[in-house]
Design an enzyme around this catalytic site. Structure first.
Site, PDB file in Angstrom:
ATOM      1  N   GLU A 273       9.017   4.708   4.723  1.00  0.00           N
ATOM      2  CA  GLU A 273       7.613   4.720   5.346  1.00  0.00           C
ATOM      3  C   GLU A 273       6.687   3.979   4.619  1.00  0.00           C
ATOM      4  O   GLU A 273       5.921   4.856   4.213  1.00  0.00           O
ATOM      5  CB  GLU A 273       7.404   6.429   5.321  1.00  0.00           C
ATOM      6  CG  GLU A 273       8.070   7.242   5.923  1.00  0.00           C
ATOM      7  CD  GLU A 273       7.905   8.659   5.841  1.00  0.00           C
ATOM      8  OE1 GLU A 273       7.145   9.061   4.796  1.00  0.00           O
ATOM      9  OE2 GLU A 273       8.744   9.802   6.406  1.00  0.00           O
ATOM     10  N   PRO A 274       6.808   2.697   4.492  1.00  0.00           N
ATOM     11  CA  PRO A 274       5.736   1.898   3.667  1.00  0.00           C
ATOM     12  C   PRO A 274       4.651   1.837   4.227  1.00  0.00           C
ATOM     13  O   PRO A 274       4.383   1.797   5.376  1.00  0.00           O
ATOM     14  CB  PRO A 274       6.686   0.507   3.457  1.00  0.00           C
ATOM     15  CG  PRO A 274       7.312   0.538   4.514  1.00  0.00           C
ATOM     16  CD  PRO A 274       7.886   2.009   5.041  1.00  0.00           C
ATOM     17  N   GLY A 275       3.361   1.773   3.512  1.00  0.00           N
ATOM     18  CA  GLY A 275       2.098   1.814   4.177  1.00  0.00           C
ATOM     19  C   GLY A 275       1.426   0.566   3.112  1.00  0.00           C
ATOM     20  O   GLY A 275       1.435  -0.600   3.717  1.00  0.00           O
ATOM     21  N   TYR A 316     -11.026   7.458  -5.646  1.00  0.00           N
ATOM     22  CA  TYR A 316      -9.961   7.406  -6.718  1.00  0.00           C
ATOM     23  C   TYR A 316     -10.354   6.517  -8.013  1.00  0.00           C
ATOM     24  O   TYR A 316      -9.370   6.329  -8.861  1.00  0.00           O
ATOM     25  CB  TYR A 316      -8.567   6.798  -6.337  1.00  0.00           C
ATOM     26  CG  TYR A 316      -7.883   7.325  -4.932  1.00  0.00           C
ATOM     27  CD1 TYR A 316      -7.904   8.739  -4.554  1.00  0.00           C
ATOM     28  CD2 TYR A 316      -7.929   6.737  -3.803  1.00  0.00           C
ATOM     29  CE1 TYR A 316      -7.452   9.301  -3.477  1.00  0.00           C
ATOM     30  CE2 TYR A 316      -7.341   7.215  -2.781  1.00  0.00           C
ATOM     31  CZ  TYR A 316      -6.967   8.220  -2.331  1.00  0.00           C
ATOM     32  OH  TYR A 316      -6.742   8.892  -1.219  1.00  0.00           O
ATOM     33  N   CYS A 342     -26.694   6.822  -0.009  1.00  0.00           N
ATOM     34  CA  CYS A 342     -27.560   7.534  -1.003  1.00  0.00           C
ATOM     35  C   CYS A 342     -26.538   8.349  -1.776  1.00  0.00           C
ATOM     36  O   CYS A 342     -26.794   9.852  -1.494  1.00  0.00           O
ATOM     37  CB  CYS A 342     -28.496   8.141  -0.196  1.00  0.00           C
ATOM     38  SG  CYS A 342     -29.667   7.136   0.604  1.00  0.00           S
ATOM     39  N   GLU A 343     -25.759   8.155  -2.441  1.00  0.00           N
ATOM     40  CA  GLU A 343     -24.895   8.768  -3.434  1.00  0.00           C
ATOM     41  C   GLU A 343     -24.520   7.849  -4.737  1.00  0.00           C
ATOM     42  O   GLU A 343     -24.570   6.708  -4.521  1.00  0.00           O
ATOM     43  CB  GLU A 343     -23.538   9.158  -2.790  1.00  0.00           C
ATOM     44  CG  GLU A 343     -23.302   9.640  -1.669  1.00  0.00           C
ATOM     45  CD  GLU A 343     -23.404  11.218  -1.583  1.00  0.00           C
ATOM     46  OE1 GLU A 343     -22.898  11.679  -2.629  1.00  0.00           O
ATOM     47  OE2 GLU A 343     -23.404  11.951  -0.581  1.00  0.00           O
ATOM     48  N   TYR A 371      -5.624   1.678   3.446  1.00  0.00           N
ATOM     49  CA  TYR A 371      -6.911   2.924   3.113  1.00  0.00           C
ATOM     50  C   TYR A 371      -8.289   2.447   3.119  1.00  0.00           C
ATOM     51  O   TYR A 371      -8.932   2.818   2.203  1.00  0.00           O
ATOM     52  CB  TYR A 371      -6.256   3.628   2.067  1.00  0.00           C
ATOM     53  CG  TYR A 371      -4.663   4.166   2.035  1.00  0.00           C
ATOM     54  CD1 TYR A 371      -4.421   5.153   2.848  1.00  0.00           C
ATOM     55  CD2 TYR A 371      -3.823   3.575   1.444  1.00  0.00           C
ATOM     56  CE1 TYR A 371      -3.220   5.554   3.173  1.00  0.00           C
ATOM     57  CE2 TYR A 371      -2.422   4.020   1.723  1.00  0.00           C
ATOM     58  CZ  TYR A 371      -2.228   4.753   2.254  1.00  0.00           C
ATOM     59  OH  TYR A 371      -0.754   5.191   2.517  1.00  0.00           O
TER      60      TYR A 371
HETATM   61  C1  LIG Z   1       0.841   8.429   2.774  1.00  0.00           C
HETATM   62  C2  LIG Z   1       2.234   8.324   3.321  1.00  0.00           C
HETATM   63  C3  LIG Z   1       2.998   7.340   3.219  1.00  0.00           C
HETATM   64  C4  LIG Z   1       2.628   5.825   2.892  1.00  0.00           C
HETATM   65  O1  LIG Z   1       2.226   5.640   1.576  1.00  0.00           O
HETATM   66  P1  LIG Z   1       2.111   4.302   0.995  1.00  0.00           P
HETATM   67  O2  LIG Z   1       1.635   4.734  -0.463  1.00  0.00           O
HETATM   68  O3  LIG Z   1       0.985   3.797   1.935  1.00  0.00           O
HETATM   69  O4  LIG Z   1       3.524   3.667   1.210  1.00  0.00           O
HETATM   70  C5  LIG Z   1       4.411   7.509   3.610  1.00  0.00           C
HETATM   71  N1  LIG Z   1       4.921   8.880   3.931  1.00  0.00           N
HETATM   72  C6  LIG Z   1       4.142   9.842   4.083  1.00  0.00           C
HETATM   73  C7  LIG Z   1       4.527  11.209   4.457  1.00  0.00           C
HETATM   74  C8  LIG Z   1       2.667   9.736   3.548  1.00  0.00           C
HETATM   75  O5  LIG Z   1       2.012  10.763   3.532  1.00  0.00           O
END
Ligand SMILES: *Cc1c(COP(=O)(O)O)cnc(C)c1O
Length: 419
Positions: A273-275, A316, A342-343, A371
């Site tokens: 599940e890469p993002g 973060y 305004c923060e 993100y």
């Molecule tokens: C956020 C998330 C991802 C992706 O994370 P990355 O750090 O962007 O690769 C994959 N799986 C789940 C369940 C997540 O919550």
């Protein structure tokens, strides 16, 4: 590694000067490189070519439908965390049979939507959720594919806000109790137990946490199979980190080799599940300098993008590289780059040595593809910005800049206030 590069000192994306896009589309705006997105996806996918696998792009990292479409066309699946993301994934033409649904708080209507759509499986995060899914599926006359999201209790050694695989995190089911939960799940007749899943955190830059988690899951899978529970999928989540500054994460090929080595003879289809690793360095935020000023000897560069457009530094304290778009900015200063919100927490860079920007200059905030827009908001009633996809010498608006009317869309003044 990415297609943002300099031509005679000026910043380009692929074959287009950023300046040209900014003058056509205005600022602030997000710009993504099609070539980088494709390269990153293919590199990750092909690293696992030797084994059965599905790359389920984590839609929450960047959920623009054009970008989801790009990955769907490459055969990618999706990792979703809400009904809204499922809607986006389907609109983008993703194959429901390659969608996995994660998240601790799935509502009944969202579960029903996912069952109607025929997703591959739910990554279930609690015993109660397991029962809720079973009930929904029973009512609908369907069988729900499930994996338990197991919390392997490994330290991903990343920022505490983005670590998810420790005992104390809200995510998943404790690995110790997950075995007995699987046995109970087996009794629920509307469930098809397909796999085991985990996701240990984000921006992980070392290999050991991934392998430690995998070893714990392997052990669990062995015990489940001994009970006759047919585990076919092993979902190892996302989390592989990228270089924002000086981090040195393992390249996808090393990550893949270590995982394939450690999961040999398991006979599972691997799911990832890469993002961030796919989209992070494929996008930038371009903003314009509104003013420069000095308070008590401290330099501030005030730009037209704020924490509502890119919240990662405020949230973060994360680092984004800062570059000049133009070749004409001479000299360097140490300054805070701050937005109009305004923060006090509204900043993009702090005490940073940056080009000596002046009013009107364009600033590129690097590594903003993950993100970035996805976490943006209308705070301070600021229209959300445009998103542009560059492909070769062409560029395409994949999300229009919002107008003022968009900001109040859906709001109503009740009759008693009208007169
Ligand atoms: C956020 C998330 C991802 C992706 O994370 P990355 O750090 O962007 O690769 C994959 N799986 C789940 C369940 C997540 O919550």
């Amino acid at each position: 590694m990415h297609d943002f590069h300099h031509v005679k000192g000026e910043l380009w994306c692929e074959d287009v000067p950023i300046r040209e896009i900014a003058s056509a589309a205005g600022t602030p705006l997000y710009i993504y490189s099609h070539r980088t997105l494709l390269n990153h996806f293919r590199t990750f996918d092909q690293s696992f070519a030797q084994v059965p696998h599905i790359i389920c792009f984590a839609a929450k990292a960047n959920s623009n439908t054009a970008i989801l479409r790009l990955f769907a066309k490459e055969g990618g699946g999706m990792d979703i965390v809400s009904g809204g993301e499922l809607y986006r994934a389907l609109q983008a033409g993703a194959d429901p049979g390659r969608i996995v649904y994660s998240g601790v708080g799935k509502r009944t209507d969202e579960i029903e939507f996912a069952l109607t759509s025929g997703i591959l499986m739910f990554n279930v995060e609690s015993p109660q959720e397991l029962r809720a899914i079973d009930e929904c599926a029973g009512r609908m006359g369907k069988k729900a594919g499930v994996a338990l999201r197991v919390n392997p209790d490994v330290d991903p050694q990343t920022h505490p806000h983005i670590s998810t695989g420790l005992k104390e995190n809200k995510f998943g089911i404790n690995i110790e109790t997950s075995f007995s939960e699987y046995l109970r799940a087996r009794e629920l007749v509307n469930l098809d137990i397909k796999g085991v899943s985990c996701h240990i955190g984000s921006q992980v830059t070392k290999m050991t946490p991934f392998i430690d988690a995998l070893e714990r899951l392997k052990d669990l899978i062995g015990r489940l199979r001994a009970e006759g529970i047919n585990i076919r999928y092993l979902d190892l989540g996302g989390g592989l980190g990228i270089t924002y500054n000086r981090e040195t994460p393992p390249p996808p090929s090393d990550y893949a080799n270590a995982i394939m080595e450690a999961s040999r003879e398991l006979n599972c289809t691997l799911i990832f599940e890469p993002g961030r690793v796919i989209v992070g360095n494929a996008g930038i935020l371009v903003t314009k300098v509104l003013y420069t000023k000095t308070n008590e000897g401290k330099n501030f560069v005030v730009v037209d993008a704020g924490m509502n457009d890119l919240i990662r530094p405020s949230l973060y304290n994360s680092f984004h590289g800062i570059q000049s778009v133009s070749a004409n900015v001479k000299g360097e200063i140490v300054a805070d780059i701050v937005g109009p919100i305004c923060e006090s927490g509204d900043y993009l860079a702090k005490e940073r040595k940056i080009p000596a920007f002046e009013r009107g200059d364009l600033v590129a905030v690097m590594s903003a593809g993950a993100y970035g827009f996805a976490m943006s908001s209308n705070y301070n009633s600021r229209p959300r910005v445009a998103e542009v996809l560059v492909k070769g010498a062409g560029y395409y608006t994949i999300r229009k800049r919002e107008e003022y009317a968009d900001i109040i869309r859906g709001e109503e003044i009740p009759d008693f206030l009208k007169s």
